[in-house]
Write an enzyme that holds these catalytic residues in place. Sequence first.
Site, mmCIF file in Angstrom:
data_model
loop_
_atom_site.group_PDB
_atom_site.id
_atom_site.type_symbol
_atom_site.label_atom_id
_atom_site.label_comp_id
_atom_site.label_asym_id
_atom_site.label_seq_id
_atom_site.Cartn_x
_atom_site.Cartn_y
_atom_site.Cartn_z
ATOM 1 N N SER A 73 10.993 -3.248 12.413
ATOM 2 C CA SER A 73 11.867 -2.408 13.235
ATOM 3 C C SER A 73 12.464 -1.296 12.395
ATOM 4 O O SER A 73 12.687 -0.194 12.892
ATOM 5 C CB SER A 73 13.040 -3.230 13.781
ATOM 6 O OG SER A 73 12.595 -4.320 14.499
ATOM 7 N N HIS A 104 5.182 -1.469 16.873
ATOM 8 C CA HIS A 104 6.543 -1.936 17.122
ATOM 9 C C HIS A 104 6.698 -2.350 18.583
ATOM 10 O O HIS A 104 6.755 -1.512 19.471
ATOM 11 C CB HIS A 104 7.547 -0.832 16.745
ATOM 12 C CG HIS A 104 8.964 -1.275 16.836
ATOM 13 N ND1 HIS A 104 9.948 -0.527 17.433
ATOM 14 C CD2 HIS A 104 9.561 -2.413 16.416
ATOM 15 C CE1 HIS A 104 11.086 -1.186 17.369
ATOM 16 N NE2 HIS A 104 10.883 -2.339 16.761
ATOM 17 N N GLU A 135 5.419 1.019 20.192
ATOM 18 C CA GLU A 135 5.385 2.250 19.402
ATOM 19 C C GLU A 135 4.298 2.081 18.338
ATOM 20 O O GLU A 135 4.355 1.154 17.531
ATOM 21 C CB GLU A 135 6.754 2.503 18.763
ATOM 22 C CG GLU A 135 7.828 2.813 19.798
ATOM 23 C CD GLU A 135 9.248 2.850 19.245
ATOM 24 O OE1 GLU A 135 10.114 3.459 19.883
ATOM 25 O OE2 GLU A 135 9.511 2.247 18.173
ATOM 26 N N ASN A 168 14.791 3.054 19.027
ATOM 27 C CA ASN A 168 15.974 2.619 18.281
ATOM 28 C C ASN A 168 16.741 3.797 17.687
ATOM 29 O O ASN A 168 17.970 3.766 17.593
ATOM 30 C CB ASN A 168 15.581 1.629 17.169
ATOM 31 C CG ASN A 168 15.251 0.266 17.748
ATOM 32 O OD1 ASN A 168 15.562 -0.015 18.901
ATOM 33 N ND2 ASN A 168 14.608 -0.573 16.958
HETATM 34 N N1 LIG Z 1 13.816 -9.684 17.496
HETATM 35 C C1 LIG Z 1 13.619 -8.440 17.912
HETATM 36 O O1 LIG Z 1 14.267 -7.980 18.866
HETATM 37 C C2 LIG Z 1 12.616 -7.559 17.240
HETATM 38 C C3 LIG Z 1 12.083 -6.475 17.953
HETATM 39 C C4 LIG Z 1 11.096 -5.690 17.356
HETATM 40 C C5 LIG Z 1 10.681 -5.966 16.062
HETATM 41 N N2 LIG Z 1 11.241 -7.020 15.374
HETATM 42 C C6 LIG Z 1 10.732 -7.284 14.012
HETATM 43 O O2 LIG Z 1 9.808 -8.367 14.092
HETATM 44 C C7 LIG Z 1 9.807 -9.088 12.867
HETATM 45 C C8 LIG Z 1 10.073 -10.550 13.168
HETATM 46 O O3 LIG Z 1 11.296 -10.675 13.812
HETATM 47 P P1 LIG Z 1 11.673 -11.926 14.745
HETATM 48 O O4 LIG Z 1 12.840 -11.493 15.552
HETATM 49 O O5 LIG Z 1 10.448 -12.441 15.409
HETATM 50 O O6 LIG Z 1 12.172 -12.957 13.643
HETATM 51 P P2 LIG Z 1 12.111 -14.572 13.640
HETATM 52 O O7 LIG Z 1 13.154 -14.995 12.689
HETATM 53 O O8 LIG Z 1 12.120 -15.103 15.015
HETATM 54 O O9 LIG Z 1 10.679 -14.858 13.014
HETATM 55 C C9 LIG Z 1 10.406 -14.595 11.661
HETATM 56 C C10 LIG Z 1 9.114 -15.245 11.270
HETATM 57 O O10 LIG Z 1 8.907 -15.074 9.847
HETATM 58 C C11 LIG Z 1 8.414 -16.293 9.333
HETATM 59 N N3 LIG Z 1 8.706 -16.423 7.893
HETATM 60 C C12 LIG Z 1 9.844 -16.844 7.309
HETATM 61 N N4 LIG Z 1 9.693 -16.860 5.972
HETATM 62 C C13 LIG Z 1 8.443 -16.437 5.731
HETATM 63 C C14 LIG Z 1 7.690 -16.270 4.539
HETATM 64 N N5 LIG Z 1 8.218 -16.522 3.327
HETATM 65 N N6 LIG Z 1 6.415 -15.831 4.644
HETATM 66 C C15 LIG Z 1 5.881 -15.547 5.863
HETATM 67 N N7 LIG Z 1 6.545 -15.707 7.015
HETATM 68 C C16 LIG Z 1 7.813 -16.148 6.936
HETATM 69 C C17 LIG Z 1 9.143 -17.333 10.150
HETATM 70 O O11 LIG Z 1 8.533 -18.592 10.037
HETATM 71 C C18 LIG Z 1 9.066 -16.729 11.544
HETATM 72 O O12 LIG Z 1 7.833 -16.982 12.138
HETATM 73 C C19 LIG Z 1 10.842 -8.409 11.982
HETATM 74 O O13 LIG Z 1 10.213 -7.478 11.153
HETATM 75 C C20 LIG Z 1 11.750 -7.716 12.990
HETATM 76 O O14 LIG Z 1 12.409 -6.597 12.439
HETATM 77 C C21 LIG Z 1 12.159 -7.826 15.937
#
Ligand SMILES: NC(=O)c1ccc[n+]([C@@H]2O[C@H](COP(=O)([O-])OP(=O)(O)OC[C@H]3O[C@@H](n4cnc5c(N)ncnc54)[C@H](O)[C@@H]3O)[C@@H](O)[C@H]2O)c1
Length: 282
Positions: free
Chosen positions: A119, A140, A152, A190
């Site tokens: 993000s 994204h 995106e 964003n």
């Molecule tokens: N939540 C949102 O609204 C949103 C929206 C768009 C983009 N994002 C982006 O998506 C990505 C994930 O966010 P999320 O909200 O799904 O987070 P989340 O915490 O739900 O998931 C994170 C994931 O990373 C994994 N993880 C943890 N440690 C790790 C490691 N050492 N090696 C590999 N994987 C590992 C976890 O097991 C989990 O599957 C981030 O980059 C975030 O910025 C989030």
Amino acid sequence: MEIRKVGVVGLGTMGAGIAQISVESGLETIGREVAPELGERGRATIERYLARGVEKGRLSEGDRDTALGRLTLTTDLADLADCDLVIEAALEELELKREIFAELDRITRPDAILATNTSALSVSEIAEATERPQRVVGMHFFNPAPVLPLVEIVRGRESSEEAVDAAYAWAERAGKQPVRCNDTPGFIVNRILIPLLNDCVRVLDEAGVEPEAMDKAMTNGAGWPLGPCALIDLIGIDVHVYASAALHGKLGEERMAPPERLVRMQQEGTLGRKSGRGFYEY
Ligand SMILES: NC(=O)c1ccc[n+]([C@@H]2O[C@H](COP(=O)([O-])OP(=O)(O)OC[C@H]3O[C@@H](n4cnc5c(N)ncnc54)[C@H](O)[C@@H]3O)[C@@H](O)[C@H]2O)c1
């Protein structure tokens, strides 16, 4: 370039949603988690969402089973070797993402496309961890990924048009509404929405407005489908504060800094829908 098999790294909130989109679009998909139980949790999330689709008559039981049958799980990144597209949705940490991309670069075919769902990090800096920055793009998605249509498609400094076009075509084929943009802080939505929501929160105190009244004002006066306070509760106060701080760190505009009121709510654990209380009670 034809994409036949998709890898998803991380099956958390976003990764599970992205894997669901992929299996529903008819592609064999492999999800990688750090531990087997986390993979199973991701699969259970997808099952729950698909079951809801069956209840609502959006898909048949057969379609659900076929979609689920396209998903395999692994804890070993090397099992993603034969993927044509890998979408990374691991924690928002630059070093972690760079390590994952360096490893994906070693194990996948040189023409495979590697995408990050970051993000707030720079797609170009993540791409630099590989020997194929021209095959690295941002994809994204918005939360919940299976529901919100926008993706995106982010051009890193060295992304090739071919890789960008392939990611765009994949998203479109999966029923999404992709748009292309350069690798700039906050990308499109964003960059605009974060300072705007922060303005709304500051106006609560400046103009002495209750959250209900603010939401009433913006839905009735600006035609927003959801008021800003309800929206921040949905996003999560912690997620919004984190994203604001990241944008402020990069662009330095005061409106981008997290408003004090939200920082206080975060410290108190009042995180919105997910904690049962934010601007509203749930
Ligand atoms: N939540 C949102 O609204 C949103 C929206 C768009 C983009 N994002 C982006 O998506 C990505 C994930 O966010 P999320 O909200 O799904 O987070 P989340 O915490 O739900 O998931 C994170 C994931 O990373 C994994 N993880 C943890 N440690 C790790 C490691 N050492 N090696 C590999 N994987 C590992 C976890 O097991 C989990 O599957 C981030 O980059 C975030 O910025 C989030």
